[in-house]
Scaffold this motif. Structure first.
Motif, PDB file in Angstrom:
ATOM      1  N   PHE A   1      -6.018  -7.534   0.221  1.00 37.06           N
ATOM      2  CA  PHE A   1      -6.149  -7.529   1.639  1.00 37.06           C
ATOM      3  C   PHE A   1      -6.931  -9.014   2.046  1.00 37.06           C
ATOM      4  CE2 PHE A   1      -7.407  -2.823   1.850  1.00 37.06           C
ATOM      5  CZ  PHE A   1      -6.073  -2.489   2.173  1.00 37.06           C
TER       6      PHE A   1
ATOM      7  N   MET B   1      -0.911   0.876  13.851  1.00 35.68           N
ATOM      8  CA  MET B   1      -1.997   0.498  12.684  1.00 35.68           C
ATOM      9  C   MET B   1      -3.180  -0.086  13.340  1.00 35.68           C
ATOM     10  SD  MET B   1      -2.478   0.138   9.697  1.00 35.68           S
ATOM     11  CE  MET B   1      -0.880   0.294   8.634  1.00 35.68           C
TER      12      MET B   1
ATOM     13  N   LYS C   1      -5.780   6.703   5.736  1.00 32.64           N
ATOM     14  CA  LYS C   1      -4.665   6.718   4.711  1.00 32.64           C
ATOM     15  C   LYS C   1      -5.113   6.162   3.476  1.00 32.64           C
ATOM     16  CE  LYS C   1      -0.425   6.768   7.270  1.00 32.64           C
ATOM     17  NZ  LYS C   1       1.038   6.257   7.466  1.00 32.64           N
ATOM     18  N   ASN C   2      -5.761   5.420   3.429  1.00 30.43           N
ATOM     19  CA  ASN C   2      -6.569   5.025   1.973  1.00 30.43           C
ATOM     20  C   ASN C   2      -7.224   6.090   1.353  1.00 30.43           C
ATOM     21  OD1 ASN C   2      -5.829   2.339   1.604  1.00 30.43           O
ATOM     22  ND2 ASN C   2      -7.773   1.522   2.799  1.00 30.43           N
TER      23      ASN C   2
ATOM     24  N   LEU D   1       0.841  -1.311  -0.033  1.00 28.99           N
ATOM     25  CA  LEU D   1       0.026  -0.156   0.118  1.00 28.99           C
ATOM     26  C   LEU D   1       0.869   1.157   0.062  1.00 28.99           C
ATOM     27  CD1 LEU D   1      -3.118  -0.682   2.263  1.00 28.99           C
ATOM     28  CD2 LEU D   1      -2.758  -1.054  -0.092  1.00 28.99           C
ATOM     29  N   PRO D   2       0.707   1.975  -0.979  1.00 30.59           N
ATOM     30  CA  PRO D   2       1.478   3.339  -1.160  1.00 30.59           C
ATOM     31  C   PRO D   2       1.677   4.191  -0.036  1.00 30.59           C
ATOM     32  CG  PRO D   2      -0.299   3.439  -2.725  1.00 30.59           C
ATOM     33  CD  PRO D   2      -0.208   2.031  -2.006  1.00 30.59           C
ATOM     34  N   THR D   3       0.509   4.353   0.560  1.00 29.80           N
ATOM     35  CA  THR D   3       0.448   5.228   1.738  1.00 29.80           C
ATOM     36  C   THR D   3       1.066   4.881   3.210  1.00 29.80           C
ATOM     37  OG1 THR D   3      -1.848   4.952   2.066  1.00 29.80           O
ATOM     38  CG2 THR D   3      -1.415   6.933   0.791  1.00 29.80           C
ATOM     39  N   LEU D   4       1.222   3.452   3.099  1.00 26.34           N
ATOM     40  CA  LEU D   4       1.549   2.834   4.329  1.00 26.34           C
ATOM     41  C   LEU D   4       3.205   2.970   4.385  1.00 26.34           C
ATOM     42  CD1 LEU D   4      -0.980  -0.026   5.243  1.00 26.34           C
ATOM     43  CD2 LEU D   4      -1.091   2.476   5.507  1.00 26.34           C
TER      44      LEU D   4
ATOM     45  N   LEU E   1      -6.542   9.067   1.697  1.00 26.79           N
ATOM     46  CA  LEU E   1      -5.320  10.238   1.420  1.00 26.79           C
ATOM     47  C   LEU E   1      -4.695   9.907  -0.081  1.00 26.79           C
ATOM     48  CD1 LEU E   1      -3.225  10.972   4.449  1.00 26.79           C
ATOM     49  CD2 LEU E   1      -5.064  12.419   3.507  1.00 26.79           C
ATOM     50  N   ARG E   2      -4.978   8.542  -0.645  1.00 24.27           N
ATOM     51  CA  ARG E   2      -4.476   8.077  -1.828  1.00 24.27           C
ATOM     52  C   ARG E   2      -5.194   8.828  -2.965  1.00 24.27           C
ATOM     53  NH1 ARG E   2      -4.463   1.952  -1.314  1.00 24.27           N
ATOM     54  NH2 ARG E   2      -4.340   2.280  -3.547  1.00 24.27           N
TER      55      ARG E   2
ATOM     56  N   GLU F   1      -6.406  -4.296  -4.740  1.00 27.19           N
ATOM     57  CA  GLU F   1      -6.036  -4.026  -3.413  1.00 27.19           C
ATOM     58  C   GLU F   1      -7.019  -4.916  -2.483  1.00 27.19           C
ATOM     59  OE1 GLU F   1      -5.956   0.125  -2.504  1.00 27.19           O
ATOM     60  OE2 GLU F   1      -6.953  -0.156  -0.497  1.00 27.19           O
TER      61      GLU F   1
END
Lengths: 236, 390
Positions: free
Chosen positions: B291, B1, B9-10, A106-109, B12-13, B287
């Motif tokens: 997961f 986390m 954060k997802n 995941l790019p933001t992690l 923000l992508r 994604e």
């Protein structure tokens, strides 16, 4: 079935419908996977190695045959025994760690957050010391707070391996893990797999690179047209 | 986390899409919040204004009584008049505590492009129907011909004080300011008050009356008194409760129309969010597959998508509430232009309960918008999604 084997597959088959045509991606494969060994599944494109890994890793359900993982029956077409999606999720959580060709971080992690992601889903406590140990084992010390975009391809794949290791899996499934890496990094990744197998983790990897497979794996399984083509029980 | 951090954060992508979706919700909440504030504020304001009027019944010339009453309340001119005979008859009815004549007209100064609303009153009587009035200075006598009382807003606008002089060029006369009303918060702030006879004289309507303001002794007798008043041939009666009801009905119709439009806007907004979430999920199939491959169950996927949507919805809800608080004045000036009668007091009142309603609404939107996309996402097979992407 024998306790020595962590995965046992008998006459495992997977059919796909492509238009009106029926494609056999895996055609009656029987394999017995020993715990703590490093297996390399090799063969040309379309030979069925990825499909077989997906079946063995409970990512996909077979069309026919039998599959036991850790002594648990996952699929048996004779008794119509088939695990539900929920059971497959629980089997994946219990036994497997997955590594993919395209890393899928995941790019933001950050590196540490990516590695600890499976612990979140497994509802396990995230132990920073354990994450540090994984980083050290993979030669990623000092990279914990970096984002994937700040890493090289080889480093990203090692983070993906770290993510697979976070839940202490018994088996690691790696589908073409070196497909996007140069030969030096590819060798580094296989070296890591070799070490993991020596620590007792079973590693199943699909690769085009026979040389790498010969250099590092304990056993090579050759596939062609969905069938094992060489060796006793397909294993040489 | 944790799941919240992961969801945040997802988002923000996809910064631009997230921001745009938040703006969509914020606008919907802004409209909803403004309407709620208007609903409370308008009714309170109007009721207070009517109460401040101190008049129980208004007797007006036969014609269009509710319109006349509304006009009289905020200084409009009606072209019909009663006379002193009518006033005498009204005064003789039992149960009436006070019946005081009002003459109302406007002076338009063409050169200055200014309209002055003139109220002719008998101050000793009129103050009884305006118990809330506070005057700086003194009231004029009924026979004064050069005295005037002005509303607070007039004093402020024209920079006038007690003792100053007011000149109306079209009348050709100077009046001395005897008193300035303290701010009432109502229409009276914008009026000039002259002795009744002087007001009738300058408009050449000697003996004419625009309306009679009536205060009754016992409010429970308002029905009987209204009936007796209606027996007088020239007049029609309007109780202030009727005026209030009429205006509220008119505004209610406008509000229903606005609510319908807003409802449609909210539905479109909600569908927009659902669409955004579907598109996002379509783009994130791989994604989600990953997961699931690394251990996420269906519930985890649903939880994650709902959390992401809730974060968007709550931020949008808060932003919408802040916008309505900050932009309330702007909306108020717009609404004043479109509704049939706007009281002078604030139409929009800020209530914390409304913030709660707005946030609750945004959460409901969020959950509704997330249910289907999250179920769809959870039903994805990890392998299918990974394979399709490769």
């Amino acid at each position: 079935m024998n306790n020595r084997y962590i995965i046992e597959a008998e006459s495992l088959t997977k059919h796909y419908k492509m238009g009106s045509e029926d494609i056999s991606a895996v055609a009656g494969v029987s394999v017995q996977i020993e715990q703590g060994k490093f297996y390399a599944f090799v063969g040309p494109s379309g030979s069925g190695k990825s499909t077989l890994l997906n079946l063995l890793g409970a990512l996909d359900t077979p069309s026919a045959g039998k599959l036991n993982i850790g002594g648990e029956q996952v699929f048996n077409s004779e008794t119509n025994g088939k695990s539900s999606q929920r059971n497959l999720t629980s089997i994946r959580r219990k036994y497997f760690g997955f590594v993919f060709q395209n890393f899928y971080l995941l790019p933001t992690l950050t590196v540490k957050e990516n590695i600890s992601l499976p612990l979140l889903f497994a509802r396990k406590k995230i132990d920073p010391e354990q994450i540090d140990k994984i980083l050290k084992k993979l030669g990623l010390e000092g990279r914990g707070k970096h984002l994937p975009s700040q890493l090289s391809g080889g480093e990203m794949q090692r983070v993906a391996i770290g993510r697979a290791l976070a839940v202490n899996p018994q088996i690691i499934i790696a589908d073409e893990p070196t497909g996007n890496l140069d030969s030096k990094n590819a060798a580094l990744v296989f070296e890591v797999f070799k070490k993991l197998s020596e620590e007792g983790i079973t590693v199943l990897t699909a690769t085009h690179d026979v040389q790498l497979a010969q250099n590092f794996s304990d056993k090579i399984v050759r596939l062609k047209d969905g069938k094992i083509v060489e060796g006793d029980a397909g294993i040489c | 986390m944790n799941f919240f951090k992961l969801a945040f954060k997802n988002l923000l992508r996809r910064k631009i899409r997230t921001i745009l979706t938040i703006q969509g919700i914020a606008i919907a909440i802004f409209v909803l919040f403004s309407l709620l504030s208007f609903q409370n504020g308008y009714k309170n304001s109007l009721t207070r204004e009517m109460n401040d009027l101190g008049i129980n019944i208004l007797a007006v010339p036969k014609g269009c009584p509710y319109e006349a009453a509304s006009l009289i309340v905020h200084g409009g001119v009606i072209p019909k008049y009663l006379d002193e005979v009518d006033l005498k008859q009204i005064s003789q009815i039992d149960g009436i505590e006070l019946a005081t004549p009002i003459f109302l007209s406007q002076i338009y100064e063409k050169d200055q492009e200014r309209t002055s609303i003139i109220y002719g009153i008998i101050p000793q009587e009129y103050t009884k129907v305006k118990p809330g009035w506070k005057l700086n200075g003194q009231y004029f006598n009924i026979d004064d011909t050069a005295a005037i009382i002005i509303g607070n807003e007039v004093a402020y606008q024209e920079k006038l004080g007690v003792g100053d002089e007011v000149y109306f060029p079209s009348v050709g006369k100077i009046y001395k300011v005897f008193g300035v009303l303290e701010r009432t918060g109502g229409q009276d702030d914008g009026f000039y008050f002259l002795p009744l006879a002087e007001a009738q004289r300058i408009f050449d309507k000697i003996g004419k009356i625009t309306a009679v303001a009536i205060k009754i002794k016992d409010l429970t007798k308002i029905g009987d008194i209204s009936k007796k008043l209606e027996e007088i041939p020239d007049i029609q009666v309007v109780t202030m409760a009727q005026v209030l009801g009429t205006i509220l009905n008119l505004v209610g119709s406008a509000r229903t129309l606005i609510f319908s439009v807003v409802l449609i806007a909210l539905i479109i907004g909600t569908l927009g969010i659902v669409n955004t979430m579907f598109v996002t999920i379509y783009e994130r199939r791989r994604e989600i597959g990953i997961f699931k491959a690394i251990g996420a169950g269906n519930f985890d996927v649903v939880k994650l998508i709902i959390l992401e949507t809730l974060i968007i919805a709550i931020i949008g809800g808060i932003e919408g509430s802040v916008l309505s608080f900050a932009g309330g004045r702007l909306v108020e000036s717009f609404v004043r232009g479109v509704i049939p009668y706007a009281p002078k007091r604030m139409l929009f009142t800020f209530q914390f309960a409304n913030v709660g309603i707005a946030i609750a609404y945004s959460v409901i939107i969020g959950v509704l918008a997330a249910i289907f996309p999250s179920i769809k996402a959870a039903s994805l097979s990890p392998l299918e999604t990974i394979r399709k992407e490769e």
